[in-house]
Design an enzyme around this catalytic site. Structure first.
Site, PDB file in Angstrom:
ATOM      1  N   GLY A 149       0.820  -1.190   0.000  1.00  0.00           N
ATOM      2  CA  GLY A 149       0.000   0.000   0.000  1.00  0.00           C
ATOM      3  C   GLY A 149       0.864   1.254   0.000  1.00  0.00           C
ATOM      4  O   GLY A 149       2.068   1.207   0.299  1.00  0.00           O
ATOM      5  N   CYS A 150       0.248   2.377  -0.307  1.00  0.00           N
ATOM      6  CA  CYS A 150       0.994   3.636  -0.402  1.00  0.00           C
ATOM      7  C   CYS A 150       1.485   4.105   0.970  1.00  0.00           C
ATOM      8  O   CYS A 150       2.687   4.361   1.156  1.00  0.00           O
ATOM      9  CB  CYS A 150       0.159   4.704  -1.089  1.00  0.00           C
ATOM     10  SG  CYS A 150      -1.504   4.910  -0.412  1.00  0.00           S
ATOM     11  N   TYR A 151       0.574   4.219   1.928  1.00  0.00           N
ATOM     12  CA  TYR A 151       0.995   4.627   3.277  1.00  0.00           C
ATOM     13  C   TYR A 151       2.011   3.645   3.872  1.00  0.00           C
ATOM     14  O   TYR A 151       3.013   4.071   4.462  1.00  0.00           O
ATOM     15  CB  TYR A 151      -0.218   4.731   4.203  1.00  0.00           C
ATOM     16  CG  TYR A 151      -1.074   5.969   4.031  1.00  0.00           C
ATOM     17  CD1 TYR A 151      -0.515   7.248   4.082  1.00  0.00           C
ATOM     18  CD2 TYR A 151      -2.453   5.860   3.863  1.00  0.00           C
ATOM     19  CE1 TYR A 151      -1.310   8.380   3.949  1.00  0.00           C
ATOM     20  CE2 TYR A 151      -3.255   6.995   3.736  1.00  0.00           C
ATOM     21  CZ  TYR A 151      -2.682   8.246   3.781  1.00  0.00           C
ATOM     22  OH  TYR A 151      -3.471   9.372   3.660  1.00  0.00           O
ATOM     23  N   CYS A 154       5.667   4.240   2.382  1.00  0.00           N
ATOM     24  CA  CYS A 154       6.352   5.424   2.894  1.00  0.00           C
ATOM     25  C   CYS A 154       6.665   5.282   4.378  1.00  0.00           C
ATOM     26  O   CYS A 154       7.775   5.591   4.828  1.00  0.00           O
ATOM     27  CB  CYS A 154       5.487   6.664   2.634  1.00  0.00           C
ATOM     28  SG  CYS A 154       6.399   8.230   2.725  1.00  0.00           S
ATOM     29  N   MET A 312       6.763  10.758  -0.755  1.00  0.00           N
ATOM     30  CA  MET A 312       6.800  10.046  -2.037  1.00  0.00           C
ATOM     31  C   MET A 312       5.536  10.344  -2.821  1.00  0.00           C
ATOM     32  O   MET A 312       4.573  10.929  -2.297  1.00  0.00           O
ATOM     33  CB  MET A 312       6.954   8.541  -1.827  1.00  0.00           C
ATOM     34  CG  MET A 312       5.726   7.889  -1.262  1.00  0.00           C
ATOM     35  SD  MET A 312       5.864   6.091  -1.135  1.00  0.00           S
ATOM     36  CE  MET A 312       4.123   5.666  -1.044  1.00  0.00           C
TER      37      MET A 312
END
Length: 346
Positions: A149-151, A154, A312
């Protein structure tokens, strides 16, 4: 020539996958899948593809797709990839899933947080969590890759080295995260309307966001013990980008140089993770449109805490770019193939 199929090609992640892959001479996209737009010209949905893509959208027939391609990307809602995958498909094509279906190893945790029954839990153990900076060697031989996932991407990259080295008390981790509106997907929702988002900032998924167990699981592997943390995301009025600011209590007194040496130990050889210079804080505008993650830290001697920061592009490194990075690894290509874009500015 690597033949590619994209299921969910009309969402933001799917559109970004198409944009990245179409720039390559070694890739042929054979299938633009989209259940909502079957038989509609892809370029009529994404007008930026006018006179670039002549194909019409196809359905999500994964079995037929597996007969035509080497790798399938599924940029779809949770549950779809897991409902379609089987041994026949995996024997013919590699699958890189951008949903959460195979990221979390405990099926009970997945079902609790995503509120759906997992249809194919037998493939969870085999699936490799596709964070190259941590699982590079496993990715190279995987049939099924769970794109992070994105979170979690990062957050994990910003925090992982200090957890791995035992430098912080893992019971004290708090993550404050902010994302652009594209992170909510392309579907029509009142909360994502311009007038609802512009000139505003809000927390959402407080104490309940679905990326929480994913971050906890990855940091637990690093710590060698269970990690429980607080994670609060916020929606901010920009198209793309993620900024995370994480806090934790230090396990011992350390200097800037000691912490910097730890980050360099893990990331000096990584082309997509940039450890910034002292006192330079990450900004989303310095990574937009790229596969880079900028990280840094600040020691707060007054409170005996450390602040860990990361920025990001949520659609690139947080989704499509990382999926391409995983494909490159799986097919024995240089990891940065097709991902050398310099961040956009302004």
């Amino acid at each position: 020539m690597i033949k590619v199929g994209i299921i969910g090609s009309t969402g933001y992640a799917g559109g970004e996958l198409a944009r990245l892959l179409l720039q390559r001479e070694d890739i042929e996209i054979k299938w633009y899948g989209s259940k909502s737009y079957v038989d509609q010209k892809y370029a009529s949905i994404y007008q930026n593809m006018f006179q670039i893509v002549d194909d019409a959208c196809m359905d999500d027939n994964m079995k037929e797709l597996a007969n035509q391609v080497d790798v399938i990307f599924t940029a779809t809602p949770q549950g779809l990839c897991a409902s379609l995958i089987d041994e026949e498909i995996l024997s013919k094509a590699k699958v890189i899933d951008l949903s959460a279906d195979f990221r979390i190893k405990d099926v009970n945790v997945y079902e609790e947080w995503y509120k759906i029954k997992h249809p194919t839990p037998e493939y969870i153990e085999e699936a490799v969590y596709g964070l190259p900076e941590i699982n590079r060697e496993k990715i190279k031989t995987a049939r099924l890759i769970a794109n992070p996932g994105c979170y979690p991407t990062c957050s994990t990259l910003a925090i992982y080295p200090l957890v791995k080295e035992g430098l912080i008390d893992t019971n004290t981790i708090i993550i404050d995260a902010k994302s652009g509106v594209s992170g909510a997907g392309r579907g029509a929702k009142v909360d994502n309307l311009y007038c609802e988002v512009n000139e505003s900032c809000k927390a959402y998924g407080v104490a309940s966001h679905r990326h929480t167990p994913e971050i906890e699981e990855q940091l637990s592997y690093a710590a060698g013990k269970p990690v429980t943390l607080s994670f609060t995301p916020h929606l901010i009025p920009m198209n793309r980008g993620i900024l995370i600011t994480a806090y934790a209590t230090l396990a011992k007194t350390v200097s800037y140089d000691e912490v910097k040496a730890i980050y360099d130990k893990y990331y000096a050889g990584e082309q997509f993770v940039r450890v910034l210079e002292k006192d330079v804080t990450p900004q989303t505008r310095w990574v937009e449109g790229s596969n880079f993650v900028d990280v840094n830290f600040k020691i707060d001697t007054r409170t005996n805490r450390i602040v860990m920061m990361g920025a990001m592009d949520n659609v690139v490194k947080g989704a499509a770019g990382q999926a391409v990075q995983n494909m490159n690894l799986r097919f024995g290509l240089p990891e940065n193939t097709g991902l050398k874009q310099i961040p956009l500015f302004p």
